[in-house]
Design a protein around this motif. Structure first.
Motif, mmCIF file in Angstrom:
data_model
loop_
_atom_site.group_PDB
_atom_site.id
_atom_site.type_symbol
_atom_site.label_atom_id
_atom_site.label_comp_id
_atom_site.label_asym_id
_atom_site.label_seq_id
_atom_site.Cartn_x
_atom_site.Cartn_y
_atom_site.Cartn_z
ATOM 1 N N PHE A 91 -6.956 4.182 -0.915
ATOM 2 C CA PHE A 91 -7.825 3.697 0.276
ATOM 3 C C PHE A 91 -7.859 1.950 0.119
ATOM 4 C CE2 PHE A 91 -9.130 8.094 0.882
ATOM 5 C CZ PHE A 91 -8.762 8.115 2.159
ATOM 6 N N GLY A 92 -8.128 1.531 -1.021
ATOM 7 C CA GLY A 92 -8.188 0.159 -1.072
ATOM 8 C C GLY A 92 -6.892 -0.796 -0.607
ATOM 9 N N LEU A 93 -5.841 -0.251 -1.124
ATOM 10 C CA LEU A 93 -4.340 -0.670 -0.886
ATOM 11 C C LEU A 93 -4.017 -0.444 0.723
ATOM 12 C CD1 LEU A 93 -2.610 0.569 -4.151
ATOM 13 C CD2 LEU A 93 -3.160 -1.878 -3.278
ATOM 14 N N ALA A 94 -4.459 0.685 1.208
ATOM 15 C CA ALA A 94 -4.193 0.760 2.524
ATOM 16 C C ALA A 94 -5.083 0.064 3.433
ATOM 17 C CB ALA A 94 -4.506 2.408 2.801
ATOM 18 N N ALA A 95 -6.346 -0.067 2.881
ATOM 19 C CA ALA A 95 -7.029 -1.217 3.828
ATOM 20 C C ALA A 95 -6.391 -2.553 3.696
ATOM 21 C CB ALA A 95 -8.241 -1.293 3.207
ATOM 22 N N LEU A 96 -5.866 -2.988 2.582
ATOM 23 C CA LEU A 96 -5.303 -4.117 2.305
ATOM 24 C C LEU A 96 -3.947 -4.283 2.937
ATOM 25 C CD1 LEU A 96 -4.766 -7.197 0.583
ATOM 26 C CD2 LEU A 96 -3.924 -5.874 -1.147
ATOM 27 N N SER A 97 -3.303 -3.369 3.175
ATOM 28 C CA SER A 97 -2.164 -3.266 3.972
ATOM 29 C C SER A 97 -2.234 -3.577 5.235
ATOM 30 C CB SER A 97 -1.239 -1.982 3.665
ATOM 31 O OG SER A 97 -0.173 -1.701 4.651
ATOM 32 N N ALA A 98 -3.282 -2.734 5.829
ATOM 33 C CA ALA A 98 -3.448 -2.802 7.363
ATOM 34 C C ALA A 98 -4.019 -4.050 7.827
ATOM 35 C CB ALA A 98 -4.449 -1.773 7.665
ATOM 36 N N ALA A 99 -4.877 -4.662 6.832
ATOM 37 C CA ALA A 99 -5.391 -5.951 7.131
ATOM 38 C C ALA A 99 -4.364 -7.278 7.162
ATOM 39 C CB ALA A 99 -6.635 -6.692 6.143
ATOM 40 N N ALA A 100 -3.371 -6.906 5.939
ATOM 41 C CA ALA A 100 -2.267 -7.868 6.084
ATOM 42 C C ALA A 100 -1.341 -7.899 7.289
ATOM 43 C CB ALA A 100 -1.529 -7.762 4.736
ATOM 44 N N TYR A 101 -1.343 -6.503 7.727
ATOM 45 C CA TYR A 101 -0.460 -6.408 8.881
ATOM 46 C C TYR A 101 -0.930 -6.954 10.230
ATOM 47 C CZ TYR A 101 3.660 -3.983 11.249
ATOM 48 O OH TYR A 101 4.846 -3.865 12.039
#
Length: 299
Positions: free
Chosen positions: A8-18
């Motif tokens: 979930f942390g990586l998914a949040a990072l991915s979303a924020a970066a995108y």
């Protein structure tokens, strides 16, 4: 830290970066075409990723079969980027961000139709409330530019992104390192823009410092960081959960508008952000909720 928490942390990072993709609009205002913006983004990302792969001592070796699958992933990802950036020419960034978020529902439908995955009630509820939150998030603005072409283009972008997410999880590439998957997705994806530039137009190089900075931002955040973090998060929490976390993308876009462009979000937009964060928090806490409910029933 559990794998689920990491996911979930990586998914949040991915979303924020995108969510920093709207920086492309600044490059448009400097006279660059969509293909030139994306070509600069991908080519810079390839250079940086090559250096990163060497530093990390990551193997570049792939088989012919893996190359074909990675080529398909690259076409899906670059196709999604191209249609999203094209949509900015027809509809407002806020509207495009809202419509793009159809992809979590598309991922859930694909998983149900082809892989017999049945999301639980909390997952379905998270999708519904997150979509409501994003609708509120992008309401109350002054811009109303919209047309059917832009809507259709961004829906295609959403579908391609959904298929990409499912393929990362369900293809034989699931066992490959996330960095290698990301690297070759970017490499093969860049071919789309190289071909288009060769056939349709010429490459526009960033001509101002701000355009150059935006090109670097687009190469690093929505390309390298987002795609790599997404691939790894899917391994931990699956494609549906990773897609739902994409709700943080438009939240990032709004926050960037406040910080970078001095925009003022409406009260409805603030309410939308709260709803998104609550829905995402409930999704993350779902296993504990189910476990507590089961324990109470058996006690």
């Amino acid at each position: 830290m559990t794998n689920r928490t990491k996911g979930f942390g990586l998914a949040a990072l991915s979303a924020a970066a995108y969510g920093v993709n709207p920086f492309a609009v600044i490059m448009y205002s400097d006279g660059m075409s969509v293909d030139s913006v994306l070509a600069c983004r991908y080519l810079l990302a390839i250079v940086l990723m090559t250096i990163l792969m060497i530093v990390k001592k990551e193997s570049f070796a792939i088989t012919l079969k893996e190359g074909c699958m990675l080529g398909m992933l690259g076409l899906l990802f670059s196709g999604s980027s191209l249609t999203l950036f094209e949509s900015y020419r027809f509809i407002d960034v806020s509207i495009a961000s809202t419509l793009l978020f159809c992809y979590p529902a598309m991922v859930a439908i694909i998983m149900m139709a082809f892989f017999r995955e049945r999301p639980n009630i909390i997952t379905i509820g998270a999708i519904v409330f997150v979509f409501i939150g994003i609708m509120l998030l992008n309401s109350g603005g002054d811009n109303t530019k919209s047309n059917i072409i832009g809507v259709l283009v961004v829906v295609v972008s959403s579908l391609l992104y959904a298929i990409y997410i499912v393929c990362v999880q369900k293809s034989q590439l699931a066992s490959m390192s996330s960095m290698k998957v990301s690297y070759y997705s970017i490499v093969f994806g860049s071919l789309v823009y190289i071909v288009r530039l060769k056939m349709l137009t010429e490459l526009d190089i960033p001509s101002t410092p701000r355009a150059g900075i935006c090109a670097i931002i687009l190469a690093v955040f929505p390309t390298i960081i987002s795609i790599t973090a997404l691939a790894q998060s899917i391994k931990y929490i699956g494609s549906t959960n990773a897609a739902i976390m994409g709700a943080l993308e438009p939240v990032t876009a709004v926050l960037l508008g406040v910080i970078v462009f001095s925009e003022r979000p409406s009260l409805l937009a603030v309410l939308g952000m709260i709803i998104v964060f609550v829905a995402v928090t409930v999704l993350i806490a779902a296993p504990k909720i189910f476990k507590r409910h089961t324990n109470n029933r058996t006690a």
